[in-house]
Every structure is written in structure tokens, then in C-alpha cells.
Design a protein around this motif. Structure first.
Motif, PDB file in Angstrom:
ATOM      1  N   VAL A   1       2.892  -0.171  -3.788  1.00  0.00           N
ATOM      2  CA  VAL A   1       2.330  -0.250  -2.435  1.00  0.00           C
ATOM      3  C   VAL A   1       3.409  -0.351  -1.362  1.00  0.00           C
ATOM      4  O   VAL A   1       3.091  -0.293  -0.174  1.00  0.00           O
ATOM      5  N   HIS A   2       4.649  -0.493  -1.774  1.00  0.00           N
ATOM      6  CA  HIS A   2       5.731  -0.689  -0.792  1.00  0.00           C
ATOM      7  C   HIS A   2       6.861   0.271  -1.128  1.00  0.00           C
ATOM      8  O   HIS A   2       7.814  -0.065  -1.832  1.00  0.00           O
TER       9      HIS A   2
ATOM     10  N   GLY B   1       2.714   6.159  -5.592  1.00  0.00           N
ATOM     11  CA  GLY B   1       3.481   5.517  -4.529  1.00  0.00           C
ATOM     12  C   GLY B   1       2.734   5.632  -3.221  1.00  0.00           C
ATOM     13  O   GLY B   1       2.350   6.735  -2.821  1.00  0.00           O
ATOM     14  N   VAL B   2       2.498   4.503  -2.549  1.00  0.00           N
ATOM     15  CA  VAL B   2       1.820   4.504  -1.250  1.00  0.00           C
ATOM     16  C   VAL B   2       2.898   4.442  -0.171  1.00  0.00           C
ATOM     17  O   VAL B   2       3.534   3.405   0.029  1.00  0.00           O
ATOM     18  N   LEU B   3       3.088   5.546   0.525  1.00  0.00           N
ATOM     19  CA  LEU B   3       4.223   5.740   1.416  1.00  0.00           C
ATOM     20  C   LEU B   3       4.014   5.110   2.783  1.00  0.00           C
ATOM     21  O   LEU B   3       2.897   5.087   3.311  1.00  0.00           O
ATOM     22  N   SER B   4       5.099   4.628   3.368  1.00  0.00           N
ATOM     23  CA  SER B   4       5.118   4.229   4.773  1.00  0.00           C
ATOM     24  C   SER B   4       6.439   4.699   5.361  1.00  0.00           C
ATOM     25  O   SER B   4       7.463   4.700   4.678  1.00  0.00           O
ATOM     26  N   CYS B   5       6.409   5.101   6.628  1.00  0.00           N
ATOM     27  CA  CYS B   5       7.569   5.717   7.268  1.00  0.00           C
ATOM     28  C   CYS B   5       8.160   4.760   8.290  1.00  0.00           C
ATOM     29  O   CYS B   5       7.628   4.624   9.394  1.00  0.00           O
TER      30      CYS B   5
ATOM     31  N   VAL C   1      -4.234 -13.519   2.019  1.00  0.00           N
ATOM     32  CA  VAL C   1      -3.450 -12.301   2.194  1.00  0.00           C
ATOM     33  C   VAL C   1      -2.835 -11.919   0.848  1.00  0.00           C
ATOM     34  O   VAL C   1      -2.939 -12.655  -0.136  1.00  0.00           O
ATOM     35  N   TYR C   2      -2.198 -10.740   0.826  1.00  0.00           N
ATOM     36  CA  TYR C   2      -1.571 -10.234  -0.400  1.00  0.00           C
ATOM     37  C   TYR C   2      -0.053 -10.231  -0.239  1.00  0.00           C
ATOM     38  O   TYR C   2       0.471 -10.221   0.881  1.00  0.00           O
ATOM     39  N   TYR C   3       0.637 -10.196  -1.363  1.00  0.00           N
ATOM     40  CA  TYR C   3       2.102 -10.277  -1.393  1.00  0.00           C
ATOM     41  C   TYR C   3       2.628  -9.205  -2.337  1.00  0.00           C
ATOM     42  O   TYR C   3       2.267  -9.187  -3.520  1.00  0.00           O
ATOM     43  N   ASP C   4       3.470  -8.300  -1.819  1.00  0.00           N
ATOM     44  CA  ASP C   4       4.079  -7.353  -2.751  1.00  0.00           C
ATOM     45  C   ASP C   4       5.387  -7.934  -3.283  1.00  0.00           C
ATOM     46  O   ASP C   4       5.976  -8.825  -2.671  1.00  0.00           O
ATOM     47  N   VAL C   5       5.809  -7.440  -4.427  1.00  0.00           N
ATOM     48  CA  VAL C   5       6.992  -8.009  -5.086  1.00  0.00           C
ATOM     49  C   VAL C   5       8.239  -7.161  -4.864  1.00  0.00           C
ATOM     50  O   VAL C   5       9.228  -7.301  -5.585  1.00  0.00           O
TER      51      VAL C   5
ATOM     52  N   GLY D   1       5.585  -3.478  -5.863  1.00  0.00           N
ATOM     53  CA  GLY D   1       6.280  -2.700  -4.846  1.00  0.00           C
ATOM     54  C   GLY D   1       7.737  -2.548  -5.225  1.00  0.00           C
ATOM     55  O   GLY D   1       8.296  -3.401  -5.931  1.00  0.00           O
ATOM     56  N   THR D   2       8.365  -1.475  -4.770  1.00  0.00           N
ATOM     57  CA  THR D   2       9.761  -1.219  -5.113  1.00  0.00           C
ATOM     58  C   THR D   2      10.708  -1.256  -3.915  1.00  0.00           C
ATOM     59  O   THR D   2      11.891  -1.527  -4.060  1.00  0.00           O
TER      60      THR D   2
END
Length: 329
Positions: free
Chosen positions: A6-7, A52-56, A240-244, A268-269
Motif C-alpha cells: 500500500v506504500h 502495488g498501490v502507487l502514489s506520486c 487508523v491503519y499503519y503501514d510497515v 508497505g515497501t
């Protein structure tokens, strides 16, 4: 085990061109180079990542001081991201860019993200032009996201008001910026007024899991804080949620598990910025099963993400049905 990142980031050429135009030629430890889905897929395949969930974004989101530029850039990168998903619907998702600080522009882009492009959610950078997410001036944006039950990746950016520091901001300041934005959401009542937004705190939530007990002390020590919160502070941590991403050491993972439980954790990577942290010679690194055990690893790797990314779950429906059938067999 289905693994959803997600990251993870993409840098299409128009975004790189904008960074360079503003004098940014290096970001997050990575030399600027055009992103390609092929390179990203190679990384994913090498590490057993299904989606993979992309963000720019780089040191900032899409706002560099010019609102018109921000509007055009957000629209451009979102359209590019949507095209990537159309070509690879079962391998990529996208969190769309929102061109704050202008509220009307942000609302128009949220509509475009959901109604025209069908993306999976949005990302917001922790602060724009000196205001943190949670600031009352952006109340209509939170309301719009709540109506859509949006999933929102909250990503820290370079703080604007810090002393001259002898290290790059991503090393420590990003962690503190994430903590600040969480506190803003809590004490400004945003988490209470808009409970249907699925917020994801980047990088293990910054210092939030570790500081949870200290945050909980505030309403007990200062009477004014009692009027700002409707629930015990630990309940906000678990809302809330927490990515690693860059937060998957045993100490960090154990802290998250103790503070919020594995139902609130996501894989998350931080690729491509964390590319050099993915090294197969370091045996066991990033191994969720080794860190958490098989059942919890499965939840963190993908199951939790599917719950808050319904459009992605729909694209993966056939594969998920096959997995369910296999589990039954």
C-alpha cells in the motif's frame, strides 16, 4: 499469501519535470529517473509482491506554491496512474493526488479520482503550505472523503519550519511529521466527525504507537484536552491503519502489535525510495511470517488491505475466489 504493497511510489516524467523546474534534482535518497511499470513489476516479482498501490510524491505532493500548476499536475499524474491500472489491473492500484491547499480544486479532483478514473483512494501529504491535514480550513475535503468512505494514505513531507539540521529530513523529521498530523486529526476532532475515512499512517505511524501512552496522558493532565476528545486515546490509535514501510524491524513491529494489533497493520515497501533496503543477502529481512507468524502475516500482507480497498478487491475477485476454493480443498 496475497501481498499488497500500500506504500509504494511512482515518478512519471511530467512529475520529474516539475521537480526539476523547481530546483529539486534528488529526492528521498534516489536520483530522479523516469518510472516504468516494467521496472516496478520486476521489483514486485523479485520480492513476491502481488499488487502495488502507487502514489506520486517526493519532498512535497503536487503543490509547489502555484495553485494552477498543482491542479494541472494532480490531474496529469492521476490520469497517468489510471492508465497504468487499465493496463495492469491486477498488479497495480493508485492513490490519487489531491491539489490542496485550494478546497474547490481538491474537491473537483476527488470527484475525478472516484467518478471518472475509478482509482482506489487518495493520498494526502501531512502538511501543505504550513497547514496540517486536520486543519479546519479543509473541512469540506474531509466531509467529501467521508461520504465516499475513502482510503487515504497520509504521507509525511519535508517540514518547512525546522532548524538547520546536519541530516536529511526523511531520516527523522518524516517520523515526527506523521506524529503531528495524527495529533492534529485527534485534537481537532476530525477522527470523530468523519469516522468512515480509512486513514493510513505511513512508516509505522511515525512515533504514534510508541507515544500512545504519553498522548493518553494529555486529557488526564490538562483539563482542556478532555473537551477535545470523545474517546480514550488508545481508541484513536486503533481507528487508523499503519503501514510497515521502513518500519518492519522486530522492535517496530512488536510496538505496533502491542499498540493497535495486527488488524490495523498493512504491508508497505516505500519503493523506489527504499530500493537499497531490499537486499536478498540479508536473510529474513521484510519477512512478515518470521516477524508475526503465519496467520498475522496473512492479515498484514493483504487481507487488511482488501477490506479498505474495495475496488482493488473487485479487480482481484477471480483470484480471491480461487484462493478461497483452494483453502477449502
Amino acid at each position: 499469501m496475497l501481498t499488497i504493497d500500500v506504500h509504494t511510489h511512482f515518478l512519471p516524467q511530467p512529475y520529474i519535470d516539475t521537480l526539476i523546474r523547481h530546483g529539486i534534482n534528488w529526492t528521498g535518497g534516489v536520483d530522479l529517473a523516469p518510472w516504468t511499470p516494467e521496472a516496478h513489476l520486476r521489483f514486485m516479482d523479485d520480492w513476491g509482491i502481488d499488487v502495488g498501490v502507487l502514489s506520486c510524491l517526493a519532498e512535497t505532493g503536487v503543490y509547489f506554491g502555484d495553485q494552477r500548476e498543482a491542479n494541472e499536475l494532480a490531474r496529469n499524474v492521476n490520469d497517468i496512474g489510471a492508465d497504468v491500472v487499465r493496463r495492469h489491473p491486477k498488479r497495480f492500484g493508485v492513490f490519487g493526488a489531491v491539489p490542496l491547499p485550494d478546497v474547490d480544486a481538491a474537491l473537483a479532483e476527488v470527484d475525478h479520482i472516484y467518478d471518472d478514473l475509478g482509482l482506489d483512494g487518495v493520498y494526502l501529504v501531512s502538511q501543505v503550505d504550513g497547514a496540517y491535514v486536520g486543519d479546519p480550513k479543509w473541512e469540506p475535503v474531509y466531509a467529501a472523503l467521508d461520504r465516499r468512505e475513502a482510503t487515504v494514505l497520509l504521507h509525511p513531507v519535508e517540514p518547512k519550519q525546522t532548524p538547520e539540521l546536519p541530516w536529511q529530513h526523511w531520516i527523522g523529521e518524516y517520523v515526527f511529521d506523521t506524529t503531528r498530523v495524527f495529533m492534529t486529526l485527534v485534537f481537532n476532532g476530525v477522527l470523530d466527525r468523519y469516522p468512515r475515512i480509512n486513514w493510513i499512517l505511513s512508516h509505522g505511524g511515525g512515533a504514534v504507537p510508541y507515544l500512545g501512552h504519553r498522548l493518553a496522558a494529555a486529557p488526564r493532565v490538562v483539563e482542556a484536552y478532555q473537551e477535545l476528545v470523545r474517546r480514550p486515546i488508545p481508541a484513536y490509535l486503533r481507528s487508523v491503519y499503519y503501514d510497515v514501510a521502513v518500519a518492519d524491524s522486530q522492535v517496530q513491529v512488536n510496538t505496533m502489535v502491542d499498540a493497535v494489533g495486527t488488524d490495523r497493520m498493512l504491508f508497505g515497501t516505500d519503493w523506489i525510495y527504499a530500493d537499497k533496503l531490499f537486499d536478498h543477502t540479508r536473510t529474513g529481512e521484510h519477512d512478515l511470517t518470521q516477524l508475526l507468524g503465519a496467520g498475522a502475516a496473512r492479515r498484514v500482507a493483504g487481507d487488511n488491505a482488501l477490506r479498505i480497498l474495495p475496488r482493488l478487491a473487485e479487480r482481484l475477485a477471480e483470484r480471491l475466489a480461487e484462493r478461497l476454493e483452494s483453502d477449502r480443498g
